[in-house]
Motif scaffolding. Structure first.
Motif, short mmCIF file in Angstrom:
data_model
loop_
_atom_site.label_atom_id
_atom_site.label_comp_id
_atom_site.label_asym_id
_atom_site.label_seq_id
_atom_site.Cartn_x
_atom_site.Cartn_y
_atom_site.Cartn_z
N PHE A 115 -15.82 -17.35 36.26
CA PHE A 115 -14.82 -16.58 35.53
C PHE A 115 -15.48 -15.63 34.54
CE2 PHE A 115 -12.43 -16.35 31.51
CZ PHE A 115 -11.34 -15.61 31.94
N ALA A 116 -16.45 -16.13 33.77
CA ALA A 116 -17.09 -15.34 32.72
C ALA A 116 -17.94 -14.22 33.29
CB ALA A 116 -17.94 -16.24 31.83
N LEU A 117 -18.49 -14.42 34.49
CA LEU A 117 -19.39 -13.41 35.05
C LEU A 117 -18.70 -12.47 36.01
CD1 LEU A 117 -22.61 -15.54 35.57
CD2 LEU A 117 -22.05 -13.99 33.70
N LYS A 118 -17.38 -12.58 36.15
CA LYS A 118 -16.67 -11.63 37.00
C LYS A 118 -16.83 -10.24 36.42
CE LYS A 118 -13.02 -14.29 39.14
NZ LYS A 118 -11.58 -14.51 39.22
N GLY A 119 -16.82 -9.26 37.27
CA GLY A 119 -16.99 -7.88 36.82
C GLY A 119 -15.94 -7.45 35.81
N ASN A 120 -14.69 -7.84 36.03
CA ASN A 120 -13.63 -7.42 35.12
C ASN A 120 -13.83 -7.98 33.72
OD1 ASN A 120 -12.47 -6.12 37.26
ND2 ASN A 120 -10.95 -7.69 37.66
N MET A 121 -14.28 -9.20 33.63
CA MET A 121 -14.49 -9.84 32.32
C MET A 121 -15.61 -9.13 31.56
SD MET A 121 -13.33 -12.32 30.58
CE MET A 121 -13.68 -13.67 29.49
N VAL A 122 -16.69 -8.83 32.24
CA VAL A 122 -17.81 -8.14 31.61
C VAL A 122 -17.38 -6.73 31.21
CG1 VAL A 122 -20.15 -7.28 31.97
CG2 VAL A 122 -19.51 -9.54 32.81
N ASP A 123 -16.66 -6.04 32.08
CA ASP A 123 -16.17 -4.70 31.76
C ASP A 123 -15.28 -4.73 30.53
OD1 ASP A 123 -17.53 -3.77 33.93
OD2 ASP A 123 -15.78 -3.58 35.22
N LEU A 124 -14.42 -5.72 30.44
CA LEU A 124 -13.52 -5.85 29.30
C LEU A 124 -14.31 -6.08 28.02
CD1 LEU A 124 -10.64 -6.06 28.18
CD2 LEU A 124 -10.72 -8.49 28.71
N ALA A 125 -15.31 -6.94 28.08
CA ALA A 125 -16.13 -7.20 26.89
C ALA A 125 -16.85 -5.94 26.43
CB ALA A 125 -17.14 -8.31 27.19
N ILE A 126 -17.40 -5.20 27.38
CA ILE A 126 -18.08 -3.95 27.04
C ILE A 126 -17.09 -2.97 26.43
CG2 ILE A 126 -19.24 -1.93 28.02
CD1 ILE A 126 -20.58 -3.91 30.00
N GLY A 127 -15.89 -2.90 26.99
CA GLY A 127 -14.86 -2.00 26.46
C GLY A 127 -14.47 -2.35 25.03
N VAL A 128 -14.35 -3.64 24.73
CA VAL A 128 -13.99 -4.07 23.37
C VAL A 128 -15.10 -3.71 22.40
CG1 VAL A 128 -13.62 -6.11 21.94
CG2 VAL A 128 -12.41 -5.87 24.09
N ILE A 129 -16.34 -3.93 22.78
CA ILE A 129 -17.47 -3.62 21.90
C ILE A 129 -17.55 -2.11 21.64
CG2 ILE A 129 -20.00 -3.62 21.73
CD1 ILE A 129 -19.86 -6.32 23.30
N ILE A 130 -17.44 -1.32 22.70
CA ILE A 130 -17.47 0.14 22.53
C ILE A 130 -16.27 0.61 21.72
CG2 ILE A 130 -17.28 2.33 23.77
CD1 ILE A 130 -19.07 1.10 25.93
N GLY A 131 -15.10 -0.01 21.95
CA GLY A 131 -13.91 0.35 21.20
C GLY A 131 -14.07 0.08 19.72
N ALA A 132 -14.68 -1.04 19.36
CA ALA A 132 -14.90 -1.36 17.94
C ALA A 132 -15.84 -0.34 17.31
CB ALA A 132 -15.45 -2.77 17.80
N ALA A 133 -16.91 0.00 18.02
CA ALA A 133 -17.85 1.00 17.50
C ALA A 133 -17.16 2.37 17.38
CB ALA A 133 -19.07 1.10 18.41
#
Length: 137
Positions: free
Chosen positions: A8-26
């Protein structure tokens, strides 16, 4: 259970979402800096030196010279802070609109591009398949 969580954690969508949240915060921090450090001073200059961050209506207590003191004295409506956040929101919404617009334009160009021609051997195999299908009928 651990294996399922790992999948679940390594699915592409999950990683993409995490990257999106980090970039969004920045990006949010960047927009906040642009608004507070660049846009609001210009707006203040145009409006005669008005400082939006210190605009408020004190509802209770004795009148105070600063927003911090007014908040300590009692109920205070900090509408200047709201105006700053509204400008932040409008900038973020505009940038996101432009990104989506660019992505849609690139997607339309990609869809409009002609499909690459099949290699000669694949064309011949397709013709042979069609001929064999006719013979079997």
């Amino acid at each position: 259970m651990l294996q399922e969580f790992k999948e679940f954690a390594l699915k592409g969508n999950m990683v993409d979402l995490a990257i999106g949240v980090i970039i969004g915060a920045a990006f949010g921090g960047l927009v906040q800096s642009i608004v507070q450090d660049m846009i609001m001073p210009v707006i203040g200059l145009i409006t005669g030196g008005i400082d939006f961050s210190n605009m408020y209506v004190q509802l209770s207590g004795a009148p105070q010279p600063t927003l911090t003191a007014a908040r300590e004295a009692g109920a205070t409506i900090a509408y200047g802070h709201f105006l700053t956040l509204l400008i932040n929101f409008l900038i973020v919404a505009w940038v996101l609109f432009m990104v989506v617009k660019l992505m849609n334009r690139l997607k339309r160009k990609q869809e409009a591009a002609p499909a690459p021609a099949l290699p000669r051997d694949q064309v011949l195999l397709t013709e042979i398949r069609d001929l064999l299908a006719k013979q079997q009928k």
